[in-house]
Design an enzyme around this catalytic site. Structure first.
Site, short mmCIF file in Angstrom:
data_model
loop_
_atom_site.label_atom_id
_atom_site.label_comp_id
_atom_site.label_asym_id
_atom_site.label_seq_id
_atom_site.Cartn_x
_atom_site.Cartn_y
_atom_site.Cartn_z
N GLU A 26 0.88 -1.17 0.00
CA GLU A 26 0.00 0.00 0.00
C GLU A 26 0.91 1.21 0.00
O GLU A 26 1.64 1.43 0.96
CB GLU A 26 -0.87 0.02 1.26
CG GLU A 26 -1.81 -1.17 1.40
CD GLU A 26 -2.91 -1.17 0.37
OE1 GLU A 26 -3.20 -0.10 -0.20
OE2 GLU A 26 -3.47 -2.24 0.11
N CYS A 86 -2.94 8.71 3.25
CA CYS A 86 -2.71 8.17 1.91
C CYS A 86 -3.93 8.43 1.03
O CYS A 86 -3.82 8.45 -0.19
CB CYS A 86 -2.43 6.68 2.01
SG CYS A 86 -3.67 5.81 2.98
P1 NAP Z 1 8.21 5.25 4.57
O1 NAP Z 1 9.30 6.21 4.89
O2 NAP Z 1 8.24 4.55 3.27
O3 NAP Z 1 8.23 4.19 5.79
C1 NAP Z 1 7.24 3.22 5.89
C2 NAP Z 1 7.70 2.10 6.79
O4 NAP Z 1 8.80 1.44 6.17
C3 NAP Z 1 8.18 2.55 8.15
O5 NAP Z 1 7.76 1.63 9.12
C4 NAP Z 1 9.69 2.52 8.02
O6 NAP Z 1 10.35 2.30 9.22
C5 NAP Z 1 9.83 1.31 7.12
N1 NAP Z 1 11.11 1.24 6.44
C6 NAP Z 1 11.75 2.24 5.78
N2 NAP Z 1 12.91 1.77 5.27
C7 NAP Z 1 12.98 0.45 5.62
C8 NAP Z 1 13.94 -0.58 5.41
N3 NAP Z 1 15.07 -0.37 4.71
N4 NAP Z 1 13.70 -1.80 5.93
C9 NAP Z 1 12.57 -2.05 6.63
N5 NAP Z 1 11.62 -1.10 6.87
C10 NAP Z 1 11.84 0.12 6.36
O7 NAP Z 1 6.78 5.92 4.66
P2 NAP Z 1 6.23 6.90 5.79
O8 NAP Z 1 6.96 8.19 5.68
O9 NAP Z 1 6.20 6.22 7.10
O10 NAP Z 1 4.72 7.06 5.33
C11 NAP Z 1 4.28 8.01 4.40
C12 NAP Z 1 3.99 7.37 3.07
O11 NAP Z 1 3.14 6.25 3.25
C13 NAP Z 1 3.24 8.28 2.15
O12 NAP Z 1 3.84 8.24 0.89
C14 NAP Z 1 1.83 7.71 2.09
O13 NAP Z 1 1.16 7.95 0.87
C15 NAP Z 1 2.06 6.28 2.32
N6 NAP Z 1 0.90 5.65 2.94
C16 NAP Z 1 0.15 4.79 2.21
C17 NAP Z 1 -0.94 4.17 2.78
C18 NAP Z 1 -1.78 3.21 1.99
O14 NAP Z 1 -2.61 2.53 2.61
N7 NAP Z 1 -1.64 3.11 0.70
C19 NAP Z 1 -1.29 4.43 4.10
C20 NAP Z 1 -0.50 5.32 4.82
C21 NAP Z 1 0.60 5.92 4.23
P3 NAP Z 1 11.11 3.48 10.00
O15 NAP Z 1 10.08 4.46 10.39
O16 NAP Z 1 11.71 2.78 11.17
O17 NAP Z 1 12.13 4.04 9.07
#
Ligand code: NAP
Length: 520
Positions: free
Chosen positions: A256, A293
């Site tokens: 997602e 999102c």
């Molecule tokens: P993100 O930076 O991509 O991080 C998402 C998750 O991935 C976090 O738990 C992060 O952990 C983890 N992560 C990052 N790098 C990783 C790695 N190398 N190995 C394992 N885990 C890793 O996204 P975000 O800033 O939290 O969220 C915002 C984004 O999410 C927006 O683009 C939004 O559109 C999207 N979103 C989509 C939905 C949907 O249902 N489609 C819902 C909500 C949000 P850490 O925090 O520990 O780095």
């Protein structure tokens, strides 16, 4: 300062190094720290596979549904405490925190309710049986069996409660143990939720583990029976899903990701549809400070209506009061982290290459009730591009904050659907109008490019809850850029954790092994 712990292998694990700070986004003050250093992820998976999985599979679908119902009650009883943590660590106003926390309890309760009707069989039945030969001596039917692996859930920062619960509800109901990892920056709500569920012995040991901080080599250890469900940005998704072990073993992966959702006003809408459109667009821009999102990023209006709609939106956005959610009168909190603030400023600067500013500064401001210069406050910002097709960045750059762009179009359903499609795949598209012919052509053109179409019309205006709510009864997910995943949607989300099997044999044998569900 609090040190957040992980819950792994039946105990709380506190790291001794590798910490990342968690801050109050309204003040910038450090309030906690988190690290997963020292966790043996091989043991985590083994604990889930050897204890959580068998314990869950020894229960029926209906019994697992009972666990979800009880878990929902536990969280509901601690609602105020969770809302306060959401404010302190996520910068949410009370209604914004409730959107996340009540979404979590509601989703657990929903799966508790639909699971009750699934009965006490090891395999779930899917669809009708079919005769495969001249007689009923050879018959076929599909069944669904709990996968024997582990569900690893990685969540985004913006929904620490709902993100955890919507994935957990589906995997527990399916009979698959989960390892949940909240985004580190806003992990406090998720940690408290797991503390509450562990203290209440809501699930059998090993059915729910929590990793607070990095995932180490966890993802490299997943295999054929496991499920990896990720929510976050498209860039992170791309990096994570491209692991050799995931490819080689065909680990089930559900993503997602980002979405440039559009709200579309049809020509000649009723006043009720226009009112709903304005209310929804402003809510979807500013609820959770635009960090959803499903938030509206692109606002399509017929060129003939562009001036009056712009005026009405600006008038409503001007009433929003950004500031510290602890202060009286504040209606919108800060964005969650310094990095999000930087990304909003950078994103608006990029969009300004093909748009103009209509409302809002497009950069950090001081917040009501917060010390000058402190906190990650970003104002509601409306941009406009008169060349809707030519404004490439608007269809490509997600600014994850209270930012949207007004795009006048020629009023045809075909052009509106084509503009939606330029987003490369979205989670939700909202459309407001009453002309059935126009709505039909728009739906047909837009359906392949979005996961959900929310229709606002005179008939729905009184009760429509807003396009941003991902209701568990209907699908959440979208094609292409949105990740290509499918969550919720009743049993759709549960099936991600089940393995479909076709059973063939004499009708009597097949039907004794695959008894129709009570709810069918
Ligand atoms: P993100 O930076 O991509 O991080 C998402 C998750 O991935 C976090 O738990 C992060 O952990 C983890 N992560 C990052 N790098 C990783 C790695 N190398 N190995 C394992 N885990 C890793 O996204 P975000 O800033 O939290 O969220 C915002 C984004 O999410 C927006 O683009 C939004 O559109 C999207 N979103 C989509 C939905 C949907 O249902 N489609 C819902 C909500 C949000 P850490 O925090 O520990 O780095």
């Amino acid at each position: 300062m609090e040190t957040l712990k992980s819950y792994v292998c039946g105990r709380w694990h506190e790291a001794d190094a590798g910490f990342r700070p968690l801050v109050n986004p309204a003040t910038g003050e450090e309030i906690a720290r988190a690290s997963s250093r020292g966790i043996d992820f091989g043991e985590v998976l083994e604990h889930a596979r050897s204890q959580g999985g068998p314990a869950l599979r020894s229960l029926t679908f209906a019994e697992r549904a009972g666990l979800l119902k009880a878990a929902s009650k536990v969280l509901r009883e601690h609602r105020d405490e969770l809302l306060e943590l959401s404010r302190v660590n996520g910068g949410t106003t009370r209604p914004d925190g409730a959107f996340d926390v009540d979404g979590a309890t509601g989703t657990l309760a929903y799966y508790g309710a639909i699971g009750r009707g699934l009965g006490d069989r090891p395999l779930l039945v899917e669809g009708d049986g079919v005769q495969l030969a001249k007689t009923e001596g050879f018959w076929g039917r599909h069944g669904l069996a709990p996968r024997r692996g582990v569900a690893v859930h990685v969540n985004a920062f913006n929904f620490p409660a709902w993100g955890l619960a919507e994935k957990l509800a589906c995997s527990i109901l399916a009979g698959v143990p989960a390892v949940t990892k909240p985004a580190t920056a806003t992990a406090m709500v998720a940690v408290r939720i797991v503390e509450l569920l562990v203290a209440a012995e809501a699930f059998p040991e090993g059915a729910l583990q929590l990793v607070c901080g990095g995932t180490g080599d966890l993802l490299d250890r997943l295999g054929a029976q496991d499920v990896f469900a990720f929510t976050g940005s498209a860039d992170t998704a791309m990096a994570l899903r491209d692991r050799q072990n995931l490819r080689e073993t065909n680990t089930r992966v559900n993503v997602e990701a980002d979405s440039l959702n559009a709200a579309v006003l049809a020509p000649a809408p009723s006043e009720a549809a226009v009112d709903l459109f304005l209310k929804d667009v402003v809510r979807e821009m500013t609820q959770k400070t635009g960090q959803k999102c499903t938030a509206v990023r692109r606002v399509l209006v017929p060129a003939a209506d562009a001036e009056r709609i712009e005026e009405a939106l600006v008038e409503r956005l001007a009433r929003v009061v950004p500031g510290d959610p602890a202060a009286d009168g504040v209606t919108m909190g800060p964005v969650a982290t310094a990095q999000q603030l930087e990304d909003c400023e950078q994103g608006v600067a990029e969009l300004l290459a093909c748009t103009r500013l209509v409302h809002g500064e497009g950069r950090r401001i001081d917040g009501t009730g917060a010390p000058a210069g402190k906190g990650f406050f970003f104002p509601p910002t409306l941009l406009r591009a008169d060349d809707a097709r030519g404004a490439a960045a608007v269809h490509q750059r997600e600014v994850f904050g209270p930012v949207a762009t007004l795009l006048p179009y020629d009023g045809t359903a075909e052009e509106a659907a084509d503009l939606v499609a330029l987003g490369g795949g979205t989670l939700v598209t909202s459309v407001y109008g009453d002309d059935m012919d126009w709505l039909g052509r728009f739906t047909e053109g837009c359906a392949p490019f979005t996961g959900r179409i929310y229709i606002g019309s005179e008939a729905s205006a009184e009760v429509a809850p807003g396009s941003g709510i991902a209701l568990p009864q209907t699908l959440h997910g979208g094609p292409g850029r949105a990740g290509g995943g499918e969550e919720l949607g009743g049993l759709v989300g549960v099936k991600a954790y089940l393995q479909r099997v076709a059973l063939q044999g004499a009708r009597g044998v097949v039907e004794e092994l695959l008894v129709p569900n009570e709810s069918e």
